[in-house]
Design a protein around this motif. Sequence first.
Motif, mmCIF file in Angstrom:
data_model
loop_
_atom_site.group_PDB
_atom_site.id
_atom_site.type_symbol
_atom_site.label_atom_id
_atom_site.label_comp_id
_atom_site.label_asym_id
_atom_site.label_seq_id
_atom_site.Cartn_x
_atom_site.Cartn_y
_atom_site.Cartn_z
ATOM 1 N N ALA A 170 0.865 -1.181 0.000
ATOM 2 C CA ALA A 170 0.000 0.000 0.000
ATOM 3 C C ALA A 170 0.901 1.230 0.000
ATOM 4 O O ALA A 170 1.592 1.503 0.972
ATOM 5 N N VAL A 171 0.887 1.967 -1.093
ATOM 6 C CA VAL A 171 1.825 3.067 -1.295
ATOM 7 C C VAL A 171 1.300 4.329 -0.614
ATOM 8 O O VAL A 171 0.121 4.667 -0.720
ATOM 9 N N VAL A 172 2.191 5.044 0.082
ATOM 10 C CA VAL A 172 1.788 6.253 0.794
ATOM 11 C C VAL A 172 2.904 7.279 0.704
ATOM 12 O O VAL A 172 4.077 6.936 0.574
ATOM 13 N N GLY A 173 2.535 8.548 0.760
ATOM 14 C CA GLY A 173 3.499 9.633 0.700
ATOM 15 C C GLY A 173 2.792 10.944 0.428
ATOM 16 O O GLY A 173 1.568 10.994 0.249
ATOM 17 N N ALA A 174 3.558 12.011 0.388
ATOM 18 C CA ALA A 174 2.994 13.353 0.222
ATOM 19 C C ALA A 174 2.209 13.473 -1.076
ATOM 20 O O ALA A 174 2.685 13.099 -2.138
ATOM 21 N N GLY A 175 0.999 13.984 -0.957
ATOM 22 C CA GLY A 175 0.175 14.242 -2.138
ATOM 23 C C GLY A 175 -0.466 13.022 -2.742
ATOM 24 O O GLY A 175 -0.855 13.059 -3.917
ATOM 25 N N ASP A 176 -0.630 11.962 -1.962
ATOM 26 C CA ASP A 176 -1.221 10.729 -2.491
ATOM 27 C C ASP A 176 -2.681 10.975 -2.877
ATOM 28 O O ASP A 176 -3.516 11.262 -2.019
ATOM 29 N N PRO A 177 -3.027 10.842 -4.180
ATOM 30 C CA PRO A 177 -4.404 11.071 -4.600
ATOM 31 C C PRO A 177 -5.267 9.813 -4.555
ATOM 32 O O PRO A 177 -6.464 9.875 -4.840
ATOM 33 N N ASN A 178 -4.662 8.680 -4.204
ATOM 34 C CA ASN A 178 -5.333 7.392 -4.328
ATOM 35 C C ASN A 178 -6.035 6.989 -3.029
ATOM 36 O O ASN A 178 -6.203 7.800 -2.124
ATOM 37 N N ALA A 179 -6.445 5.739 -2.938
ATOM 38 C CA ALA A 179 -7.315 5.298 -1.850
ATOM 39 C C ALA A 179 -6.711 5.533 -0.472
ATOM 40 O O ALA A 179 -7.399 5.994 0.443
ATOM 41 N N THR A 180 -5.415 5.234 -0.298
ATOM 42 C CA THR A 180 -4.800 5.426 1.017
ATOM 43 C C THR A 180 -4.755 6.899 1.382
ATOM 44 O O THR A 180 -5.066 7.284 2.517
ATOM 45 N N GLY A 181 -4.374 7.742 0.419
ATOM 46 C CA GLY A 181 -4.354 9.177 0.672
ATOM 47 C C GLY A 181 -5.736 9.735 0.962
ATOM 48 O O GLY A 181 -5.907 10.609 1.823
ATOM 49 N N GLN A 182 -6.744 9.229 0.269
ATOM 50 C CA GLN A 182 -8.115 9.673 0.529
ATOM 51 C C GLN A 182 -8.545 9.286 1.946
ATOM 52 O O GLN A 182 -9.235 10.055 2.626
ATOM 53 N N TRP A 183 -8.139 8.109 2.377
ATOM 54 C CA TRP A 183 -8.442 7.635 3.737
ATOM 55 C C TRP A 183 -7.793 8.574 4.754
ATOM 56 O O TRP A 183 -8.438 8.998 5.719
ATOM 57 N N ILE A 184 -6.528 8.923 4.533
ATOM 58 C CA ILE A 184 -5.843 9.830 5.448
ATOM 59 C C ILE A 184 -6.554 11.180 5.491
ATOM 60 O O ILE A 184 -6.767 11.748 6.574
ATOM 61 N N ARG A 185 -6.931 11.702 4.342
ATOM 62 C CA ARG A 185 -7.600 13.004 4.317
ATOM 63 C C ARG A 185 -8.918 12.971 5.084
ATOM 64 O O ARG A 185 -9.242 13.913 5.813
ATOM 65 N N ARG A 186 -9.686 11.896 4.920
ATOM 66 C CA ARG A 186 -10.952 11.820 5.661
ATOM 67 C C ARG A 186 -10.695 11.760 7.160
ATOM 68 O O ARG A 186 -11.429 12.372 7.955
ATOM 69 N N LEU A 187 -9.655 11.036 7.580
ATOM 70 C CA LEU A 187 -9.339 10.935 9.003
ATOM 71 C C LEU A 187 -8.891 12.280 9.563
ATOM 72 O O LEU A 187 -9.322 12.706 10.637
ATOM 73 N N VAL A 188 -8.007 12.964 8.829
ATOM 74 C CA VAL A 188 -7.456 14.225 9.322
ATOM 75 C C VAL A 188 -8.522 15.317 9.349
ATOM 76 O O VAL A 188 -8.564 16.139 10.271
ATOM 77 N N ARG A 189 -9.380 15.320 8.349
ATOM 78 C CA ARG A 189 -10.406 16.357 8.276
ATOM 79 C C ARG A 189 -11.660 15.984 9.052
ATOM 80 O O ARG A 189 -12.676 16.669 8.978
ATOM 81 N N GLN A 190 -11.595 14.876 9.777
ATOM 82 C CA GLN A 190 -12.662 14.410 10.671
ATOM 83 C C GLN A 190 -13.978 14.185 9.938
ATOM 84 O O GLN A 190 -15.049 14.420 10.473
ATOM 85 N N ARG A 191 -13.834 13.705 8.706
ATOM 86 C CA ARG A 191 -15.022 13.327 7.947
ATOM 87 C C ARG A 191 -15.253 11.819 8.004
ATOM 88 O O ARG A 191 -16.177 11.312 7.390
ATOM 89 N N GLN A 192 -14.394 11.125 8.726
ATOM 90 C CA GLN A 192 -14.519 9.677 8.864
ATOM 91 C C GLN A 192 -15.054 9.413 10.265
ATOM 92 O O GLN A 192 -14.307 9.457 11.249
ATOM 93 N N VAL A 193 -16.346 9.178 10.379
ATOM 94 C CA VAL A 193 -16.928 8.962 11.698
ATOM 95 C C VAL A 193 -16.996 7.481 12.033
ATOM 96 O O VAL A 193 -17.131 7.107 13.207
#
Length: 329
Positions: A170-193
């Motif tokens: 599972a590839v991760v790093g700065a600016g990841d536009p894919n599924a893992t990056g989307q998961w991180i963004r939802r977690l950080v922006r508190q949209r993942q309840v």
Amino acid sequence: MTASGTVFVTGATGFIGSRLIPRLLQRGHTVRALVRRPEHAGHLRALGVQLHPGDVTRPDGLAEGMHGADWLLHLANHYSLHERDEGIYTRVNVEGNRHVMQAALDAGVAKVVHVSSGVSYGVSPDQPLREDSRVGPHPNAYWRTKHAGDEVIQAFGVQGLPVVTVYPGAVVGAGDPNATGQWIRRLVRQRQVLWAFEGSGFTFVHVDDVAESIVRAAERENNAGERYLIGREYLTNRAFVELVAELSGRPRPPVLLPDRLAHTSAAFLGHLEQWTGLPPLLGFTGNSARHLAAGFRFGSHKAENELGLRYMPVRQAIAEDIATFFPGR
């Protein structure tokens, strides 16, 4: 290939490709990139990359672009966990592979490095995975077509095309536009309840390490037909969520669903998306739930021993991605 040569790259504008291109140029290679829209790839042209218009789903012109190339580095694929039209996976990940490999054979490319994924092995009965592990069931169309596309590649290898395959985790790093990056963004922006499948997990890998592995696989001599799993750090979904919370300073999602309820909820949200035409709520569908529940785990002994690969901590990769959400912090 000599110290420098001509390299044809598909997927050059993608997440991994954007890290790969500078490495090739720094090593003195001439780089040609297959791009669907040259007008959107000015950043590559500015680096000195030769742009070749084309699309892996259309074979016309592919062999022409590869003519005279020493290496083909094939990164282009369709990576997502949900599509209303699942035929896109076959068109790109299977038929696209067929078009590109036929062009490489016709053009007489001396070496191919194909970038697959750990999902190609499916839910293998051999755990942790090894390069020679048996293939298990595939929980969704993305996983299934990655394996089907690999079978296409292997068939061309039998015909004499010298192919090496790398299987990133599972590839991760700065600016990841894919599924893992989307998961991180939802977690950080508190949209993942909601979250689920805490005991499953993935072997993660820094995007820069994947780019380095591709170059090293290409540079290594006499390794046609070899496979390399890329990544070594395994995190359960719980450990991943907790690490994102720690690094971002945001709380963990409040509701942990039991696995069975998570599958039921995901199926309902998937049906809701079909009925309404709206994007799936929280990115959660039957396909993404099966992805998270399946996961994969492997080590990297072969890549470390044969390619001399050493890995950056996954913690660093996640931190670098989170830092892009907080400029100036």
